[in-house]
Design a protein around this motif. Structure first.
Motif, PDB file in Angstrom:
ATOM      1  N   GLY A 184       0.966  -1.241   0.067  1.00  0.00           N
ATOM      2  CA  GLY A 184      -0.110   0.047  -0.046  1.00  0.00           C
ATOM      3  C   GLY A 184       0.918   1.347   0.045  1.00  0.00           C
ATOM      4  O   GLY A 184       2.161   1.156  -0.055  1.00  0.00           O
ATOM      5  N   ALA A 185       0.177   2.462   0.044  1.00  0.00           N
ATOM      6  CA  ALA A 185       0.960   3.700   0.320  1.00  0.00           C
ATOM      7  C   ALA A 185       0.138   4.411   1.539  1.00  0.00           C
ATOM      8  O   ALA A 185      -0.925   4.333   1.768  1.00  0.00           O
ATOM      9  N   GLU A 186       0.856   5.327   1.893  1.00  0.00           N
ATOM     10  CA  GLU A 186       0.435   6.203   3.443  1.00  0.00           C
ATOM     11  C   GLU A 186      -0.759   6.767   2.858  1.00  0.00           C
ATOM     12  O   GLU A 186      -1.668   7.289   3.625  1.00  0.00           O
ATOM     13  N   TRP A 187      -0.831   7.452   1.764  1.00  0.00           N
ATOM     14  CA  TRP A 187      -1.907   8.234   1.342  1.00  0.00           C
ATOM     15  C   TRP A 187      -3.083   7.520   0.812  1.00  0.00           C
ATOM     16  O   TRP A 187      -4.259   8.322   0.746  1.00  0.00           O
ATOM     17  N   CYS A 188      -3.067   6.352   0.685  1.00  0.00           N
ATOM     18  CA  CYS A 188      -4.294   5.598   0.288  1.00  0.00           C
ATOM     19  C   CYS A 188      -5.317   5.297   1.411  1.00  0.00           C
ATOM     20  O   CYS A 188      -5.127   4.546   2.441  1.00  0.00           O
ATOM     21  N   GLY A 189      -6.467   5.790   0.897  1.00  0.00           N
ATOM     22  CA  GLY A 189      -7.490   5.543   2.004  1.00  0.00           C
ATOM     23  C   GLY A 189      -7.988   4.011   2.040  1.00  0.00           C
ATOM     24  O   GLY A 189      -8.250   3.507   3.174  1.00  0.00           O
ATOM     25  N   TYR A 190      -8.131   3.354   0.984  1.00  0.00           N
ATOM     26  CA  TYR A 190      -8.609   1.833   0.868  1.00  0.00           C
ATOM     27  C   TYR A 190      -7.293   1.058   1.577  1.00  0.00           C
ATOM     28  O   TYR A 190      -7.666   0.329   2.230  1.00  0.00           O
ATOM     29  N   CYS A 191      -6.179   1.424   1.506  1.00  0.00           N
ATOM     30  CA  CYS A 191      -5.178   0.937   2.234  1.00  0.00           C
ATOM     31  C   CYS A 191      -5.246   1.051   3.766  1.00  0.00           C
ATOM     32  O   CYS A 191      -5.195  -0.082   4.559  1.00  0.00           O
ATOM     33  N   ARG A 192      -5.651   2.120   4.276  1.00  0.00           N
ATOM     34  CA  ARG A 192      -5.745   2.486   5.608  1.00  0.00           C
ATOM     35  C   ARG A 192      -7.074   1.788   6.296  1.00  0.00           C
ATOM     36  O   ARG A 192      -6.990   1.139   7.416  1.00  0.00           O
ATOM     37  N   LYS A 193      -8.222   1.293   5.265  1.00  0.00           N
ATOM     38  CA  LYS A 193      -9.298   0.855   5.749  1.00  0.00           C
ATOM     39  C   LYS A 193      -8.800  -0.617   5.779  1.00  0.00           C
ATOM     40  O   LYS A 193      -9.231  -1.475   6.842  1.00  0.00           O
ATOM     41  N   LEU A 194      -8.038  -1.207   4.775  1.00  0.00           N
ATOM     42  CA  LEU A 194      -7.984  -2.829   4.949  1.00  0.00           C
ATOM     43  C   LEU A 194      -6.838  -2.971   6.139  1.00  0.00           C
ATOM     44  O   LEU A 194      -6.989  -3.981   6.706  1.00  0.00           O
ATOM     45  N   LYS A 195      -6.119  -2.110   6.265  1.00  0.00           N
ATOM     46  CA  LYS A 195      -4.845  -2.213   7.511  1.00  0.00           C
ATOM     47  C   LYS A 195      -5.857  -2.041   8.911  1.00  0.00           C
ATOM     48  O   LYS A 195      -5.555  -2.988   9.848  1.00  0.00           O
ATOM     49  N   ALA A 196      -6.766  -1.320   8.991  1.00  0.00           N
ATOM     50  CA  ALA A 196      -7.429  -1.177  10.163  1.00  0.00           C
ATOM     51  C   ALA A 196      -8.347  -2.428  10.315  1.00  0.00           C
ATOM     52  O   ALA A 196      -8.603  -3.017  11.405  1.00  0.00           O
ATOM     53  N   ALA A 197      -8.961  -2.961   9.326  1.00  0.00           N
ATOM     54  CA  ALA A 197      -9.706  -4.162   9.462  1.00  0.00           C
ATOM     55  C   ALA A 197      -8.687  -5.566  10.037  1.00  0.00           C
ATOM     56  O   ALA A 197      -9.335  -6.273  10.632  1.00  0.00           O
ATOM     57  N   LEU A 198      -7.821  -5.560   9.135  1.00  0.00           N
ATOM     58  CA  LEU A 198      -6.856  -6.828   9.429  1.00  0.00           C
ATOM     59  C   LEU A 198      -6.333  -6.601  10.823  1.00  0.00           C
ATOM     60  O   LEU A 198      -6.199  -7.510  11.875  1.00  0.00           O
ATOM     61  N   ASP A 199      -5.856  -5.391  11.401  1.00  0.00           N
ATOM     62  CA  ASP A 199      -5.766  -5.237  12.732  1.00  0.00           C
ATOM     63  C   ASP A 199      -6.734  -5.428  13.776  1.00  0.00           C
ATOM     64  O   ASP A 199      -6.297  -6.077  14.906  1.00  0.00           O
TER      65      ASP A 199
ATOM     66  N   GLU B  17       5.911   2.851  -2.144  1.00  0.00           N
ATOM     67  CA  GLU B  17       6.686   4.088  -2.399  1.00  0.00           C
ATOM     68  C   GLU B  17       7.832   4.267  -1.753  1.00  0.00           C
ATOM     69  O   GLU B  17       8.737   5.464  -1.769  1.00  0.00           O
ATOM     70  N   ASP B  18       8.314   3.280  -1.194  1.00  0.00           N
ATOM     71  CA  ASP B  18       9.623   3.457  -0.409  1.00  0.00           C
ATOM     72  C   ASP B  18      10.821   3.096  -1.324  1.00  0.00           C
ATOM     73  O   ASP B  18      11.810   3.513  -0.591  1.00  0.00           O
ATOM     74  N   GLY B  19      10.767   2.849  -2.431  1.00  0.00           N
ATOM     75  CA  GLY B  19      11.750   2.768  -3.532  1.00  0.00           C
ATOM     76  C   GLY B  19      12.762   1.609  -3.155  1.00  0.00           C
ATOM     77  O   GLY B  19      13.906   1.360  -3.807  1.00  0.00           O
ATOM     78  N   GLY B  20      12.167   0.826  -2.231  1.00  0.00           N
ATOM     79  CA  GLY B  20      13.105  -0.490  -2.042  1.00  0.00           C
ATOM     80  C   GLY B  20      12.212  -1.645  -2.157  1.00  0.00           C
ATOM     81  O   GLY B  20      11.781  -2.002  -3.286  1.00  0.00           O
ATOM     82  N   ALA B  21      12.202  -2.570  -1.242  1.00  0.00           N
ATOM     83  CA  ALA B  21      11.289  -3.892  -1.127  1.00  0.00           C
ATOM     84  C   ALA B  21       9.922  -3.610  -1.531  1.00  0.00           C
ATOM     85  O   ALA B  21       9.200  -4.518  -2.491  1.00  0.00           O
ATOM     86  N   GLY B  22       9.151  -2.947  -1.082  1.00  0.00           N
ATOM     87  CA  GLY B  22       7.659  -2.713  -1.243  1.00  0.00           C
ATOM     88  C   GLY B  22       7.626  -2.255  -2.648  1.00  0.00           C
ATOM     89  O   GLY B  22       6.751  -2.854  -3.510  1.00  0.00           O
ATOM     90  N   HIS B  23       8.273  -1.638  -3.254  1.00  0.00           N
ATOM     91  CA  HIS B  23       8.167  -1.116  -4.710  1.00  0.00           C
ATOM     92  C   HIS B  23       8.507  -2.198  -5.619  1.00  0.00           C
ATOM     93  O   HIS B  23       7.913  -2.641  -6.505  1.00  0.00           O
ATOM     94  N   ASP B  24       9.756  -2.881  -5.442  1.00  0.00           N
ATOM     95  CA  ASP B  24      10.113  -4.126  -6.026  1.00  0.00           C
ATOM     96  C   ASP B  24       9.043  -5.268  -5.948  1.00  0.00           C
ATOM     97  O   ASP B  24       8.801  -5.742  -7.186  1.00  0.00           O
ATOM     98  N   ALA B  25       8.349  -5.315  -4.774  1.00  0.00           N
ATOM     99  CA  ALA B  25       7.303  -6.557  -4.881  1.00  0.00           C
ATOM    100  C   ALA B  25       6.119  -5.908  -5.612  1.00  0.00           C
ATOM    101  O   ALA B  25       5.498  -6.771  -6.327  1.00  0.00           O
ATOM    102  N   PHE B  26       5.531  -4.704  -5.646  1.00  0.00           N
ATOM    103  CA  PHE B  26       4.619  -4.190  -6.360  1.00  0.00           C
ATOM    104  C   PHE B  26       4.840  -4.453  -7.808  1.00  0.00           C
ATOM    105  O   PHE B  26       4.041  -4.942  -8.793  1.00  0.00           O
ATOM    106  N   VAL B  27       6.176  -3.989  -8.320  1.00  0.00           N
ATOM    107  CA  VAL B  27       6.469  -4.370  -9.869  1.00  0.00           C
ATOM    108  C   VAL B  27       6.456  -5.821 -10.069  1.00  0.00           C
ATOM    109  O   VAL B  27       5.940  -6.195 -11.086  1.00  0.00           O
ATOM    110  N   ALA B  28       6.885  -6.600  -9.213  1.00  0.00           N
ATOM    111  CA  ALA B  28       7.071  -7.968  -9.495  1.00  0.00           C
ATOM    112  C   ALA B  28       5.511  -8.538  -9.675  1.00  0.00           C
ATOM    113  O   ALA B  28       5.215  -9.445 -10.383  1.00  0.00           O
TER     114      ALA B  28
END
Length: 122
Positions: free
Chosen positions: A46-61, A73-84
């Motif tokens: 997900g991304a920090e600005w994403c409302g649906y990501c926040r909703k999903l995170k809150a439900a899982l938590d 958007e971290d430019g590292g593992a998260g981005h690479d996983a997204f591309v993959a």
């Protein structure tokens, strides 16, 4: 038959380029989070600005579902996983070997329920 220096240089260039493309493809494949999730692991991209990501995170938590969160958007593992995974939007959720693109509550509920998680998605 002899090769001119220019043709030889072109052949070497093509071989090097092919090698670089192959190495990048392998690097992307290694970043696929399904390599780590097994049958039941969960990864949310997900991304920090994403409302649906926040909703999903809150439900899982709230349901105390164990998962790993990765920032695309971290430019590292998260981005690479997204591309993959061929992501084009967030969230992207990996549940076992299944990938859910977007906030697809029906599919998320189906996959989470099959793994014994009762999550209230809205």
């Amino acid at each position: 038959m002899t090769l001119s220096p220019l043709k030889l240089l072109a052949i070497v260039g093509v071989v090097l380029l092919a090698g670089l493309v192959w190495m990048k493809k392998r690097e992307i494949e290694r970043a696929d989070p399904r390599r780590q999730t097994g049958e039941n692991g969960i990864v949310m991209l997900g991304a920090e600005w994403c409302g649906y990501c926040r909703k999903l995170k809150a439900a899982l938590d709230a349901a105390e579902v164990p998962y790993t969160e990765m920032d695309v958007e971290d430019g590292g593992a998260g981005h690479d996983a997204f591309v993959a995974l061929g992501g084009r939007g967030v969230p992207v959720t990996v549940i076992g070997q299944d990938v859910v693109y977007g906030y697809n509550t029906g599919r998320l509920d189906e996959l989470l329920s099959a793994r014994g998680h009762s999550v209230r998605l809205q």
